[in-house]
Design a protein around this motif. Structure first.
Motif, PDB file in Angstrom:
ATOM      1  N   VAL A   8      70.017 -10.827  67.638  1.00  0.00           N
ATOM      2  CA  VAL A   8      69.917 -11.617  66.416  1.00  0.00           C
ATOM      3  C   VAL A   8      70.708 -12.897  66.547  1.00  0.00           C
ATOM      4  N   LYS A   9      70.128 -13.991  66.136  1.00  0.00           N
ATOM      5  CA  LYS A   9      70.804 -15.278  66.152  1.00  0.00           C
ATOM      6  C   LYS A   9      70.907 -15.790  64.721  1.00  0.00           C
ATOM      7  N   PHE A  18      73.631 -32.022  65.020  1.00  0.00           N
ATOM      8  CA  PHE A  18      73.916 -31.100  66.122  1.00  0.00           C
ATOM      9  C   PHE A  18      72.750 -30.147  66.297  1.00  0.00           C
ATOM     10  N   ASP A  19      72.257 -30.071  67.529  1.00  0.00           N
ATOM     11  CA  ASP A  19      71.093 -29.237  67.797  1.00  0.00           C
ATOM     12  C   ASP A  19      71.548 -27.816  68.117  1.00  0.00           C
ATOM     13  N   PHE A  20      71.658 -26.991  67.061  1.00  0.00           N
ATOM     14  CA  PHE A  20      72.055 -25.608  67.266  1.00  0.00           C
ATOM     15  C   PHE A  20      70.996 -24.842  68.053  1.00  0.00           C
ATOM     16  N   ASN A  21      69.733 -25.181  67.824  1.00  0.00           N
ATOM     17  CA  ASN A  21      68.649 -24.444  68.489  1.00  0.00           C
ATOM     18  C   ASN A  21      68.815 -24.447  70.001  1.00  0.00           C
ATOM     19  N   ALA A  22      69.104 -25.615  70.555  1.00  0.00           N
ATOM     20  CA  ALA A  22      69.225 -25.725  72.013  1.00  0.00           C
ATOM     21  C   ALA A  22      70.357 -24.849  72.534  1.00  0.00           C
ATOM     22  N   MET A  23      71.494 -24.845  71.822  1.00  0.00           N
ATOM     23  CA  MET A  23      72.640 -24.039  72.237  1.00  0.00           C
ATOM     24  C   MET A  23      72.303 -22.557  72.252  1.00  0.00           C
ATOM     25  N   ARG A  26      69.522 -21.616  74.879  1.00  0.00           N
ATOM     26  CA  ARG A  26      70.046 -21.674  76.246  1.00  0.00           C
ATOM     27  C   ARG A  26      70.882 -20.436  76.552  1.00  0.00           C
ATOM     28  N   TYR A  27      71.715 -20.018  75.593  1.00  0.00           N
ATOM     29  CA  TYR A  27      72.554 -18.835  75.783  1.00  0.00           C
ATOM     30  C   TYR A  27      71.690 -17.582  75.941  1.00  0.00           C
ATOM     31  N   ILE A  28      70.676 -17.467  75.093  1.00  0.00           N
ATOM     32  CA  ILE A  28      69.794 -16.298  75.134  1.00  0.00           C
ATOM     33  C   ILE A  28      69.018 -16.247  76.446  1.00  0.00           C
ATOM     34  N   LYS A  31      71.109 -14.984  79.289  1.00  0.00           N
ATOM     35  CA  LYS A  31      71.341 -13.546  79.228  1.00  0.00           C
ATOM     36  C   LYS A  31      70.072 -12.733  79.450  1.00  0.00           C
ATOM     37  N   GLY A  32      68.926 -13.376  79.273  1.00  0.00           N
ATOM     38  CA  GLY A  32      67.670 -12.655  79.417  1.00  0.00           C
ATOM     39  C   GLY A  32      67.395 -11.715  78.263  1.00  0.00           C
ATOM     40  N   TRP A  33      67.851 -12.085  77.076  1.00  0.00           N
ATOM     41  CA  TRP A  33      67.685 -11.228  75.912  1.00  0.00           C
ATOM     42  C   TRP A  33      66.483 -11.657  75.078  1.00  0.00           C
ATOM     43  N   ASP A  34      66.077 -10.781  74.152  1.00  0.00           N
ATOM     44  CA  ASP A  34      65.002 -11.084  73.213  1.00  0.00           C
ATOM     45  C   ASP A  34      65.584 -11.345  71.836  1.00  0.00           C
TER      46      ASP A  34
END
Length: 393
Positions: A8-9, A18-23, A26-28, A31-34
């Protein structure tokens, strides 16, 4: 956590540059998460105002995801109580919390600073609240109305109050006149509702505004000094940033500006009403409680039933407060309720006693069978022994 773990994000659009989406993405991706779902709250403040936060907590209770990701802990909660609630919930459900500022990461066991950060963000919220209050007080000292919603009967323009050019000022005058003529606050509210007069919340365009006038609304109008042309601000304040309960401010700490706008009610009428409010409130005794108070509910509308001494029974509270437009005038007599309940209790007692009696009979029967069986075995043994002695002789 392996790949394909539900995730969950949370995104808060508090900084449009500030582009929160990109951050987050990129993190997800690293990690290779869904992603299970995005919980987005543009408005901050209490939990009640943050629908997405409430929904996230409900989904967490059902263990619909494995991890909560936030930019920082303050994006989840800005007070200690809510922070600890989310933390305890996640611990109980086996859900991890990660903040992108590396302050919190329960996957790696980094939880030592949780309490400190929760306290820091609560202090930050309190300081922000204090600054906002001080700004509003400064605005009030200039004689400007600080609220976003003006009193019923007025409209707001450039911080000043002006009488509306519609029915609302006459409704205010009517409320004062009817009260001075001996009408109670409940009866005034009932008449306004049955006549279909829009409530102050409806006039203000509030979300989910009700169409019913209440005694508390009438009292608020009867005690509001704005109607004599005075600007009185700071009459109430919140207890703290974590407790939204409001408390009254002493008169010496209130900000009062006389004759800042046109009056709807004369000072003489207003002062007389205040005297009447004081006099009437001291004459009314505490409401009498009866056997079924706070127990009975109307089968038609679901509201609580109210006892009426003159009718010796209970009527629908919705009807009592708002009239036949809200519900019907049916009544349930108290004696009838007592007799019905006593009859049911006697029936239940009889059934219980009957079951006990049957059980006692079965126990006695079983005991008799056992005794009879033992007696028959003893007689048989006696006959066998006697027969053996006879044959030997």
């Amino acid at each position: 956590m392996k790949n394909k773990g539900q995730y969950v994000k949370r995104i808060y659009a508090q900084d449009k540059n500030f582009d929160f989406n990109a951050m987050f993405y990129r993190y997800i991706e690293e990690k290779g998460w869904d992603i299970y779902e995005l919980y987005i709250d543009v408005q901050t403040g209490t939990t009640a105002k943050r629908e997405s936060l409430q929904r996230m907590i409900e989904d967490a209770e059902e263990k619909k995801f494995d991890v909560i990701l936030a930019k920082e802990l303050s994006r989840l909660a800005r007070n200690g109580e809510l922070s600890y609630k989310i933390k305890n919930l996640c611990e109980n459900k086996g859900i991890h919390i990660i903040t992108l500022d590396n302050a919190i990461n329960t996957l790696t066991g980094n939880t030592n600073m949780f309490v400190l950060y929760a306290w820091m963000y609560e202090q930050e919220s309190q300081h922000t609240s204090n600054r906002v209050k001080e700004t509003l007080r400064t605005r009030a000292k200039k004689g400007l109305f600080k609220g976003s919603i003006p009193p019923y009967g007025y409209y707001l323009k450039d911080g000043k109050l002006y009488i509306r050019n519609d029915h609302t000022p006459n409704v205010v005058r009517r409320i004062y006149n009817e009260y001075l003529n001996g009408c109670g606050r409940d009866s005034i509210a009932k008449r306004l509702f049955n006549e279909g007069v829009p409530t102050p919340a409806e006039v203000a365009g509030k979300k989910n505004a009700g169409d019913k006038w209440n005694e508390s609304t009438i009292k608020f109008i009867l005690t509001n000094p704005h109607y004599v042309g005075d600007l009185v601000l700071g009459r109430e304040t919140t207890v703290s940033v974590t407790n939204k309960k409001r408390k009254k401010v002493s008169r010496k700490d209130q900000i009062i500006h006389r004759n800042t706008h046109e009056a709807i009610i004369s000072r003489e009428v207003f002062n007389t009403v205040q005297e009447q409010l004081q006099l009437r409130s001291s004459k009314f005794p505490a409401p009498e409680k009866h056997l079924f108070t706070n127990i009975l509910y109307c089968a038609d509308c679901g509201k609580g039933m109210w006892y009426r001494k003159n009718r010796k029974g209970y009527i629908c509270g919705n009807y009592a407060r708002h009239g036949k437009k809200a519900c019907s005038s049916h009544i349930v007599k108290e004696e009838f309720l007592k007799e019905t309940i006593l009859t049911d209790i006697k029936k239940l007692e009889a059934e219980i006693n009957k079951e006990e009696y049957v059980k006692q009979l079965e126990a006695k029967n079983k005991k008799s069978k056992s005794w009879f069986s033992k007696k028959m075995n003893w007689k048989l043994l006696w006959k066998v022994n006697r027969s053996s002695k006879t044959s030997i002789n």
